[in-house]
Design a protein around this motif. Structure first.
Motif, PDB file in Angstrom:
ATOM      1  N   THR A  68       0.847  -1.212   0.056  1.00 31.04           N
ATOM      2  CA  THR A  68       0.009  -0.281   0.132  1.00 31.04           C
ATOM      3  C   THR A  68       0.907   1.301  -0.069  1.00 31.04           C
ATOM      4  N   ASP A  69       2.117   1.116   0.167  1.00 32.52           N
ATOM      5  CA  ASP A  69       3.163   2.238   0.108  1.00 32.52           C
ATOM      6  C   ASP A  69       4.471   1.505  -0.261  1.00 32.52           C
ATOM      7  N   VAL A  70       4.917   2.373  -1.279  1.00 27.91           N
ATOM      8  CA  VAL A  70       6.372   2.043  -1.764  1.00 27.91           C
ATOM      9  C   VAL A  70       7.491   2.173  -0.802  1.00 27.91           C
ATOM     10  N   ARG A  71       7.226   2.972   0.260  1.00 29.44           N
ATOM     11  CA  ARG A  71       8.231   2.938   1.259  1.00 29.44           C
ATOM     12  C   ARG A  71       8.243   1.657   2.143  1.00 29.44           C
ATOM     13  N   HIS A  72       7.267   0.894   2.072  1.00 27.99           N
ATOM     14  CA  HIS A  72       7.453  -0.414   2.668  1.00 27.99           C
ATOM     15  C   HIS A  72       8.205  -1.468   2.036  1.00 27.99           C
ATOM     16  N   ARG A  73       8.531  -1.045   0.742  1.00 27.86           N
ATOM     17  CA  ARG A  73       9.082  -2.294  -0.054  1.00 27.86           C
ATOM     18  C   ARG A  73      10.405  -2.890   0.659  1.00 27.86           C
ATOM     19  N   GLU A  74      11.114  -2.118   1.136  1.00 30.10           N
ATOM     20  CA  GLU A  74      12.253  -2.735   1.626  1.00 30.10           C
ATOM     21  C   GLU A  74      12.147  -3.860   2.900  1.00 30.10           C
ATOM     22  N   ALA A  75      11.444  -3.357   3.799  1.00 31.61           N
ATOM     23  CA  ALA A  75      11.195  -3.952   5.037  1.00 31.61           C
ATOM     24  C   ALA A  75      10.262  -5.467   4.606  1.00 31.61           C
ATOM     25  N   VAL A  76       9.277  -4.990   3.842  1.00 31.19           N
ATOM     26  CA  VAL A  76       8.866  -6.381   3.409  1.00 31.19           C
ATOM     27  C   VAL A  76       9.459  -7.407   2.296  1.00 31.19           C
ATOM     28  N   TYR A  77      10.326  -7.038   1.360  1.00 28.63           N
ATOM     29  CA  TYR A  77      11.164  -7.748   0.822  1.00 28.63           C
ATOM     30  C   TYR A  77      12.132  -8.305   1.658  1.00 28.63           C
ATOM     31  N   ARG A  78      12.705  -7.675   2.565  1.00 25.95           N
ATOM     32  CA  ARG A  78      14.072  -8.190   3.464  1.00 25.95           C
ATOM     33  C   ARG A  78      12.998  -9.334   4.444  1.00 25.95           C
ATOM     34  N   ALA A  79      12.012  -9.254   4.867  1.00 28.29           N
ATOM     35  CA  ALA A  79      11.366 -10.280   5.527  1.00 28.29           C
ATOM     36  C   ALA A  79      11.113 -11.496   4.550  1.00 28.29           C
ATOM     37  N   MET A  80      10.485 -11.110   3.322  1.00 29.96           N
ATOM     38  CA  MET A  80      10.247 -12.296   2.269  1.00 29.96           C
ATOM     39  C   MET A  80      11.470 -12.959   2.132  1.00 29.96           C
ATOM     40  N   GLY A  81      12.542 -12.257   1.917  1.00 30.64           N
ATOM     41  CA  GLY A  81      13.886 -12.740   1.674  1.00 30.64           C
ATOM     42  C   GLY A  81      14.192 -14.070   2.633  1.00 30.64           C
ATOM     43  N   GLU A  82      13.684 -13.961   3.899  1.00 30.36           N
ATOM     44  CA  GLU A  82      14.306 -14.804   4.696  1.00 30.36           C
ATOM     45  C   GLU A  82      13.710 -16.525   4.361  1.00 30.36           C
ATOM     46  N   TYR A  83      12.454 -16.132   3.881  1.00 30.94           N
ATOM     47  CA  TYR A  83      11.772 -17.527   3.598  1.00 30.94           C
ATOM     48  C   TYR A  83      12.180 -18.111   2.177  1.00 30.94           C
ATOM     49  N   ILE A  84      12.598 -17.191   1.202  1.00 27.81           N
ATOM     50  CA  ILE A  84      12.738 -17.696  -0.141  1.00 27.81           C
ATOM     51  C   ILE A  84      14.271 -17.669  -0.401  1.00 27.81           C
ATOM     52  N   ARG A  85      15.080 -17.837   0.653  1.00 24.91           N
ATOM     53  CA  ARG A  85      16.602 -17.947   0.334  1.00 24.91           C
ATOM     54  C   ARG A  85      16.677 -19.158  -0.635  1.00 24.91           C
ATOM     55  N   ASN A  86      17.719 -19.047  -1.422  1.00 30.22           N
ATOM     56  CA  ASN A  86      18.026 -20.098  -2.534  1.00 30.22           C
ATOM     57  C   ASN A  86      16.880 -20.585  -3.255  1.00 30.22           C
ATOM     58  N   VAL A  87      15.675 -20.019  -3.259  1.00 29.23           N
ATOM     59  CA  VAL A  87      14.564 -20.654  -3.795  1.00 29.23           C
ATOM     60  C   VAL A  87      14.580 -19.910  -5.334  1.00 29.23           C
TER      61      VAL A  87
END
Length: 137
Positions: free
Chosen positions: A89-108
């Motif tokens: 809902t806000d582009v300023r949230h992108r980094e926080a969201v993608y950093r969290a997401m990255g913890e789950y999809i590492r090496n995927v």
């Protein structure tokens, strides 16, 4: 039914504040190997309660935990994920969201599309992510 429906629900129960009446599922398994997940939001899958946090990273962790839980229920795992679509809902949230997401999809290495939208189904939701997975033969 041609496909397996996981966690079916009706929107009149899920969104009582809105006048809806749609039969949906949290996941659909097609041809026994392709898993389509509904966009997941920062709420408990069993109770429908939202998490209390308005932190986009914390919301993303709950969303990804929901995706992981649904993948397991469908007989899939993170390594089977092929595509993610992230709604912010806000582009300023992108980094926080993608950093969290990255913890789950590492090496995927799934493909991923990120969109900034005006709003999600509830005003307190900052992120929604849907996923597609293909279980190998």
């Amino acid at each position: 039914m041609a496909h397996t429906r996981i966690r079916p629900f009706n929107t009149k129960d899920t969104y009582p504040e809105q006048r809806l009446d749609n039969d949906l599922s949290h996941a659909v398994i097609a041809r026994g190997t392709t898993v389509f997940l509904r966009g997941q939001c920062p709420q408990d899958l069993d109770t429908g309660e939202n998490i209390a946090s308005m932190d986009p990273g914390e919301q993303a962790h709950k969303v990804m935990a929901n995706i992981g839980q649904l993948l397991t229920e469908c007989g899939a795992e993170w390594g089977h994920v092929t595509k993610l679509v992230v709604y912010l809902t806000d582009v300023r949230h992108r980094e926080a969201v993608y950093r969290a997401m990255g913890e789950y999809i590492r090496n995927v290495h799934p493909v991923c599309t990120g969109l900034v939208v005006v709003a999600l189904a509830r005003p307190e939701w900052l992120v929604e992510i849907d996923a597609t997975a293909v279980i190998p033969d």
